[in-house]
Design a protein around this motif. Structure first.
Motif, short mmCIF file in Angstrom:
data_model
loop_
_atom_site.label_atom_id
_atom_site.label_comp_id
_atom_site.label_asym_id
_atom_site.label_seq_id
_atom_site.Cartn_x
_atom_site.Cartn_y
_atom_site.Cartn_z
N THR A 122 0.88 -1.30 0.08
CA THR A 122 0.00 0.19 0.11
C THR A 122 0.91 1.33 -0.10
O THR A 122 0.47 2.32 -0.76
CB THR A 122 -0.82 -0.09 1.43
N LEU A 126 0.88 4.19 -2.94
CA LEU A 126 0.46 5.51 -2.73
C LEU A 126 1.89 6.48 -3.10
O LEU A 126 1.68 7.59 -3.66
CB LEU A 126 0.35 5.87 -1.27
N LEU A 137 1.91 10.41 3.34
CA LEU A 137 1.44 8.96 3.52
C LEU A 137 0.65 8.82 4.60
O LEU A 137 -0.34 8.10 4.50
CB LEU A 137 2.61 8.43 3.35
N THR A 140 -2.89 10.07 4.26
CA THR A 140 -3.72 9.43 3.10
C THR A 140 -4.09 8.07 3.88
O THR A 140 -5.21 7.78 3.78
CB THR A 140 -2.94 9.30 1.69
#
Length: 148
Positions: A122, A126, A137, A140
């Motif tokens: 993940t 991103l 990061l 988000t």
């Protein structure tokens, strides 16, 4: 020269915090065996650099303490620690704000490489979209439910 013990997933998965500490207390070679066993089970891509604690230089006191750095963005560092007598969970977090804050990426009572791998994947996704600071990061991931 001593031969490294290859710890299997089953062995690492079955060890609780006390057992991990007892294993690590056998000496530096045993502690290194634990960390290498964990890294081996993670099947890290070439996108990640790995730094394993050998003597408590990272300061957490956990038997296994690993820092993973995204090669393309060295400011993105993820910390993985094992359970211990004091903390009964394997934990992975992303420090941000100069280390003053962290985004918790995963927490598990047992060693679960799939959870760690998913969190790293993940993060990589991103970063590929243009988010490249730990602060971006973390924000988000928190918005999308990928971190707390």
């Amino acid at each position: 020269m001593t031969r490294c013990n290859e710890l299997s997933f089953a062995e690492l998965h079955a060890m609780n915090g006390s057992e991990l500490e007892q294993y690590a207390e056998r000496g530096e070679a045993s502690r290194s065996d634990l960390s290498r066993g964990v890294v081996h089970q993670l099947h890290l891509s070439d996108n990640w650099l790995c730094d394993m604690e050998h003597r408590c230089e990272f300061g957490t006191g956990a038997p296994v303490n690993i820092r993973l750095t995204l090669k393309s963005h060295p400011q993105v560092v993820v910390c993985l620690t094992s359970s211990s007598d004091d903390v009964p969970f394997w934990q992975m977090h992303l420090p941000f704000d100069g280390g003053a804050s962290v985004a918790w990426l995963c927490c598990s009572e047992t060693f679960e490489p799939s959870l760690i791998f998913d969190a790293l994947r993940t993060l990589g996704t991103l970063v590929a979209t243009g988010l490249n600071t730990p602060e971006q990061l973390a924000a988000t991931l928190r918005k999308n439910g990928g971190a707390v």
